[in-house]
Design an enzyme around this catalytic site. Structure first.
Site, short mmCIF file in Angstrom:
data_model
loop_
_atom_site.label_atom_id
_atom_site.label_comp_id
_atom_site.label_asym_id
_atom_site.label_seq_id
_atom_site.Cartn_x
_atom_site.Cartn_y
_atom_site.Cartn_z
N ARG A 107 -2.37 -9.11 -20.82
CA ARG A 107 -3.19 -8.95 -22.00
C ARG A 107 -2.60 -8.10 -22.99
O ARG A 107 -2.96 -7.91 -24.10
CB ARG A 107 -4.63 -8.29 -21.60
CG ARG A 107 -4.38 -6.83 -20.88
CD ARG A 107 -5.77 -6.56 -20.37
NE ARG A 107 -6.78 -6.47 -21.33
CZ ARG A 107 -7.11 -5.62 -21.87
NH1 ARG A 107 -6.11 -4.57 -22.00
NH2 ARG A 107 -8.12 -5.62 -22.96
N PRO A 166 0.69 -1.15 -0.13
CA PRO A 166 -0.01 0.20 -0.02
C PRO A 166 0.70 1.50 0.17
O PRO A 166 0.35 2.59 -0.25
CB PRO A 166 -0.82 0.01 1.11
CG PRO A 166 -0.02 -1.06 2.00
CD PRO A 166 0.60 -2.07 1.16
N ASP A 224 -8.21 0.95 -25.43
CA ASP A 224 -8.55 0.99 -24.06
C ASP A 224 -8.69 2.06 -23.31
O ASP A 224 -7.78 3.00 -23.41
CB ASP A 224 -7.97 -0.22 -23.28
CG ASP A 224 -8.31 -1.65 -23.66
OD1 ASP A 224 -9.40 -1.82 -24.33
OD2 ASP A 224 -7.54 -2.35 -23.29
N GLU A 278 1.83 -8.03 9.23
CA GLU A 278 1.86 -6.63 9.22
C GLU A 278 2.86 -5.89 8.12
O GLU A 278 2.40 -4.65 8.04
CB GLU A 278 2.44 -6.25 10.82
CG GLU A 278 2.69 -4.96 11.34
CD GLU A 278 1.34 -4.04 11.35
OE1 GLU A 278 1.16 -2.70 11.10
OE2 GLU A 278 0.32 -5.06 11.27
#
Length: 246
Positions: free
Chosen positions: A155, A90, A170, A117
């Site tokens: 992809r 994160p 896209d 953690e």
């Protein structure tokens, strides 16, 4: 491309890698997946991969030894001069289509999926080349984030999609959100397809698609318009869209 995935829960990847485009890519030999439980690299009799954090605090921290040894072994087996070691975290850089396109040009990717953690900081500082976050939220582990990144990268590999132009238009690939799509029937319960798409005039259709991509981006993600250089024609269309939107 060779993709190695280090995880404590290899079973999580079975369904994802065995279905749809990811599976077809492997069948076409565009990519080879290798899912590894890095607990196998632990150098203690209990195969422990985590320990209490120095200084105290809640949770457990992944030890450096199993990750260091696993990455070294996978690099040696791949024998690639430019391995990218990706930490799902994160605290990493926000993932986007540009990063997907960058990673799709590589020959060897190693994904580290953590739990608990966090990671011992020496992993981050010494063996990781890329720290990636798929959004401003916290997941139980890095597995789901790795699946997202792998799908978006694979992809883009040559010959994976049936039509090579599919990913070029896209959302985000052009810097804009993609234009609306319609299919048969032309009139569904009184809801009609825009006439221009039925006209057969490819020039007008392309202009409509460009303007609608600009309109959708302006209304939904105006921040994207600040990051791209519009052509003179796109700038003209954007001004028309702004007038129509008032």
């Amino acid at each position: 491309m060779k993709i190695d995935i280090l995880t404590l829960f290899p079973e999580m990847f079975t369904g994802v890698l065995g279905q749809s485009i990811l599976h077809k890519a492997a069948e076409k030999s565009a990519v080879k997946y290798n899912v590894v439980n890095f607990r196998e690299y632990a150098d203690n009799k209990h195969n422990t991969v985590d320990d209490y954090p120095y200084g105290g605090g809640a949770g457990m921290v992944l030890k450096p030894q199993p990750i260091f040894d696993a990455v070294a072994d996978l690099k040696e087996k791949a024998a690639s001069p430019n391995t990218r070691v990706i930490l799902l975290c994160p605290q990493g850089s926000r993932y986007d289509q540009r990063k997907a396109e960058e990673l799709a040009r590589e020959d060897h990717l190693i994904f580290i999926c953590g739990h608990y953690e966090g990671y011992d900081e020496r992993i981050r500082e010494n063996i990781v080349t890329d720290e990636i976050s798929i959004g401003d939220y916290v997941l139980t582990g890095g597995e789901l984030g790795a699946m997202v990144v792998i799908d978006s990268v694979v992809r883009l590999l040559p010959e994976v999609l049936g039509n090579e132009e599919s990913h070029m238009k896209d959302s985000f690939s052009t810097g804009l959100l993609e234009h609306p799509h319609y299919t048969r029937p032309a009139d569904f319960r009184g809801l009609k397809v825009p006439e221009v798409l039925l006209s057969g005039n490819h020039k007008l259709i392309e202009e409509w698609r460009n303007k609608e991509a600009l309109r959708r981006t302006l209304l939904r993600r105006p921040d994207l318009l600040e990051k791209i250089d519009l052509t003179d024609e796109q700038e003209k269309w954007l001004q028309e869209v702004k007038k129509e939107s008032k």
